[in-house]
Structure formats: C-alpha cells, structure tokens
Design a protein around this motif. Structure first.
Motif, PDB file in Angstrom:
ATOM      1  N   ALA A 170       0.810  -1.217   0.000  1.00  0.00           N
ATOM      2  CA  ALA A 170       0.000   0.000   0.000  1.00  0.00           C
ATOM      3  C   ALA A 170       0.842   1.266   0.000  1.00  0.00           C
ATOM      4  N   ARG A 207       1.222   3.025  -3.196  1.00  0.00           N
ATOM      5  CA  ARG A 207      -0.028   3.325  -3.906  1.00  0.00           C
ATOM      6  C   ARG A 207      -0.937   4.290  -3.176  1.00  0.00           C
ATOM      7  N   LEU A 208      -0.735   4.457  -1.877  1.00  0.00           N
ATOM      8  CA  LEU A 208      -1.633   5.279  -1.071  1.00  0.00           C
ATOM      9  C   LEU A 208      -0.841   6.295  -0.260  1.00  0.00           C
ATOM     10  N   HIS A 254       0.496   7.777   3.004  1.00  0.00           N
ATOM     11  CA  HIS A 254       0.727   6.995   4.214  1.00  0.00           C
ATOM     12  C   HIS A 254       1.577   7.772   5.215  1.00  0.00           C
ATOM     13  N   LYS A 263      -8.254   7.840  -2.691  1.00  0.00           N
ATOM     14  CA  LYS A 263      -7.169   7.045  -2.124  1.00  0.00           C
ATOM     15  C   LYS A 263      -7.178   7.186  -0.599  1.00  0.00           C
ATOM     16  N   ALA A 311      -2.817  -7.275  -1.478  1.00  0.00           N
ATOM     17  CA  ALA A 311      -3.438  -6.044  -1.977  1.00  0.00           C
ATOM     18  C   ALA A 311      -4.701  -5.654  -1.220  1.00  0.00           C
ATOM     19  N   THR A 320      -5.660  -1.928  -0.666  1.00  0.00           N
ATOM     20  CA  THR A 320      -6.028  -1.132  -1.841  1.00  0.00           C
ATOM     21  C   THR A 320      -7.284  -1.643  -2.528  1.00  0.00           C
ATOM     22  N   GLU A 321      -7.613  -2.916  -2.336  1.00  0.00           N
ATOM     23  CA  GLU A 321      -8.721  -3.509  -3.091  1.00  0.00           C
ATOM     24  C   GLU A 321      -9.993  -3.698  -2.283  1.00  0.00           C
TER      25      GLU A 321
END
Length: 427
Positions: free
Chosen positions: A272, A275-276, A278, A311, A417, A420-421
């Motif tokens: 994560a 992708r995010l 943090h 996000k 994941a 994120t999913e």
C-alpha cells in the motif's frame, strides 16, 4: 430470537465468525460486549437475529478479567434466548501458558453444567489445519511459522495438547483424523465414550469436509470451541441470510489504520505504501507529545482526503520487525499500548471529521478502535477475503449517534493487496 450464541476473544475474530454464520444462513449481529445485549441501541437487531456473536477484547487480558467478561457474555446470551454456544478463538490458537483459551473454556463449561467440549482451531481456507494434534499454518508447524515471533502471544509449540494442558483443569485428549474420516456417527460415538466425559478434546481436521463432519458429530454438545472454520458445518434457518447495506456511499472519506506486526500485514503495508498516502507512527514523538503528534496524523489524513478522496490514507505502526525492539522508558507505556491508543484516538477524531469507511488491521487495534468509536453492534456486510468483511457499525461518540462501515482485519488475514482492493466491495 437468537438461538446460537458465540463469544469471541477479539473483535476481528467476532466479525470473522459472524461472516461465516451469515454465509451459513444465520441472520447474525455482533454485539460489542455483553452490555450491548441490553435493551437500547441495537436491541431490535439482536431480537431479529438467529445468532449473536459477543465481541470481547479478552485474548491478552489478565486471566481473571477474560473469564469474568466471558461469563458475563454467556449469561447475557442466555438471557437473549440462546441455547447453544460457541467459544471462538484465533485459528493460530493465540494464547500464553496461562491462557486465556483454557481458563475461559473451563469457566463456560462449569456455568453450563457440563464437562466436555471440543477444541477445533482448523480453518483450511486460511491455511490452518490440525493433524495428529499439531497445528499447521499452511505448510509450517505453528512454532515454525511467523507466529513464533508474535509480540504478544509468541507460539513456541505446535502441539495443542501441550499448549492447552497447563491452561485447563480438565484432561486434554485427542481424536485423530482417521476417526473423523470414518464419518460423523463414528466420531460422535468416540466423543461420547465414557473416557471422554470429562475432557477438552482436540479434534484433527485438515479440510472443509472434515469440519462439516466435526460439526455434525457435535451438534448435541451445549458448547463447542474453535476458529470460525468450525461453523462450516452449521445450517441456519435461511437459505441465504441478508447482508447489511453499507453506511457510506461511493467517494466518501475512507481510512486505513494498521497496528498489526504480522508478516501478512507488513506485506500489505509495503504494497500500500507505493499506492496510497501513508504515515508511520513515530513512537518517540508520541511519547514526547501524544496530543500534538496525533493532531498531526489527523491533519495528514484530512489533507489526503482533500488531495485525492479516492485514495484512503494509511496510518500504520510496523513495517519491519525491528520496530518491535524499541524499549519503553521506565514507567512509560509499552509500544503496543501506545500504538492502540494513538490509532484509536485518530479513528475517533477522523470519524468526527467525516470518515465514513475504516479498514482496521490487528485484533488489539480493532478492539481499541471499536471501543473509541462507541460501537455497540456490527451488522455483517460485503465480504472482502476469507475471514475479512465489511460491517455496518452503529455507535455513539462525541455526543451523537453515528453509522460507519468498518472492516476489522486479523493481522494474519487477507492477500497482499487487501488495503487497496477492499474498497471495491462497498457499493
């Protein structure tokens, strides 16, 4: 009116079992503590349920506290109409040499006036199986898995009999896989043999079919104990129990709070982070200025929502086992206590600021967050992964009632994941 009552030793375990019960045709509600079964907010949901799971924060509590809370839950469940009972603990049998699995099982048996139950931590869907009385985590024995290094309940033996014997006043016995595979009638006869009339009986199970057999063979016992997998053999009164509708809508602010140090969660954090948005907890800063440091984390999350609401920001505690080696100053709170308090305070402040969907990783963290949010009941919603689901949480905090979507994830559950999913399951 509910007829099946369950007592879970942490909050992620409670939603794990409730998810299984919903899939098996039980209208199920999770009550946060025994007091949530009293008339009041959530009372109607309990009355309309077929099964109630009481979520406790007792896994690592002092033995006397865990026993007291579990007995209070049992009495409240009986008062609500439940007739059969299920003690739910983690599929990795998380406990210390003193308990709390054995002492709680002993106390519940005594309260119910019986002296025998089964011990079934197997949950093949998540890689937990028992063979010859030894607990495996996927292909590894429990004591050779990452659970050996758990910061609160390090598991240094895989033999359930040896783990359980110091915790209980009952004899511990084993029924092997050959008896299970002989069918439910043979297994029931073995369980009903005079030599097992006073015992905690560890039962081998390595497949879902084995668990169905165990469940059929034990439907006459007033109490069973195990992980959520044991519920595979239950059949509820409905072909398909309804799931709760989400409390939030698409695009509403979300948040991930991770206090788990498990290897699975550390991999999820690593995935994560790229992708995010943090932010990692700074334990030294929290010790020096707790209020100011938490305010900075809250401000970070609110800015992340403003920059990209799609996000959800991640606030986490551990990305390397070295993080666990920080020693608290003399008289200061332990790292685990500081993490729980910080993440729970963030959750409370951010729900007040508009967060409507929260994914929380770690059993102890989940308990702290649910308590901080004043949640009384959780209604099971969309599944995310084996053992992980969204739930509609009803509670009261900051002087007002609120409803949010919560996913409480055991540290060991979910694929890489999941952070994120998971959001795509909310519609």
């Amino acid at each position: 009116m509910p007829t099946l009552g369950a007592i879970a030793d942490d909050f992620t375990g409670a939603t794990d079992l409730a998810t299984m019960l919903v899939a098996r045709g039980y209208r199920t509600v999770v009550a946060v503590g025994a007091d949530a079964l009293a008339e009041g907010p959530g009372g109607a949901a309990v009355r309309d349920a077929d099964a109630v799971v009481v979520a406790l924060k007792s896994r690592t509590a002092p033995v006397e506290e865990a026993v007291g809370a579990s007995l209070a839950a049992l009495r409240a469940l009986r008062g609500a109409g439940c007739e059969r009972f299920y003690l739910k603990y983690c599929s990795t049998f998380d406990s210390t040499p003193r308990g709390n699995i054995g002492p709680v099982a002993d106390a519940l048996l005594a309260e119910l006036g019986t002296r025998r139950t089964v011990v079934v931590p197997s949950f093949p869907a998540t890689g937990r199986t028992v063979y010859k009385g030894r607990l495996f985590v996927h292909d590894d024995l429990l004591d050779e898995s990452p659970m050996r290094h758990h910061p609160l309940t390090p598991m240094r033996d895989s033999h359930l009999g040896r783990l359980l014997a110091p915790q209980t006043g009952h004899p511990v016995r084993l029924i092997g896989l050959d008896t299970v595979r002989a069918g439910s009638d043979v297994l029931r006869a073995a369980l009903d043999a005079p030599g097992l009339s006073d015992a905690l009986v560890v039962v081998d199970a390595v497949s879902d079919e084995d668990l169905v057999t165990v469940c059929a063979a034990t439907d006459h016992l007033p109490l069973v104990t195990g992980a959520a997998g044991l519920a595979l053999g239950l059949t509820g009164p409905h072909a398909e129990a309804a799931r709760a509708t989400p409390a939030s809508g698409p695009g509403e602010p979300g948040l991930i709070l991770s206090g788990s140090a498990s290897s699975a969660t550390r991999a999820q954090v690593a995935h994560a982070r790229s992708r995010l948005p943090h932010r990692k907890l700074d334990l030294a800063a929290l010790r020096a200025d707790f209020t100011g440091t938490v305010a900075g984390l809250v401000d970070f999350a609110r800015r992340a929502w403003a920059d990209d609401a799609g996000k959800p920001p991640l606030i986490y505690a551990v990305d390397d086992l070295g993080d666990l080696e920080q020693v608290a100053p003399q008289g200061g709170p332990a790292a685990s206590e500081l993490v729980e308090r910080a993440l729970a305070t963030c959750a409370s402040a951010l729900v007040a600021a508009g967060a409507r969907r929260l994914l929380v990783a770690g059993g102890e963290t989940s308990g702290a967050v649910v308590t901080a949010l004043g949640v009384r009941t959780l209604s099971i919603g969309a599944p995310i992964a084996p053992g992980v689901t969204w739930a509609r949480a009803e509670g009261r905090a900051h002087g007002r009632d609120h409803s949010v979507d919560l996913a409480l994830k055991s540290g060991n559950f979910g694929d890489t994941a999941v952070f994120t999913e998971a959001w795509s399951a909310l519609v």
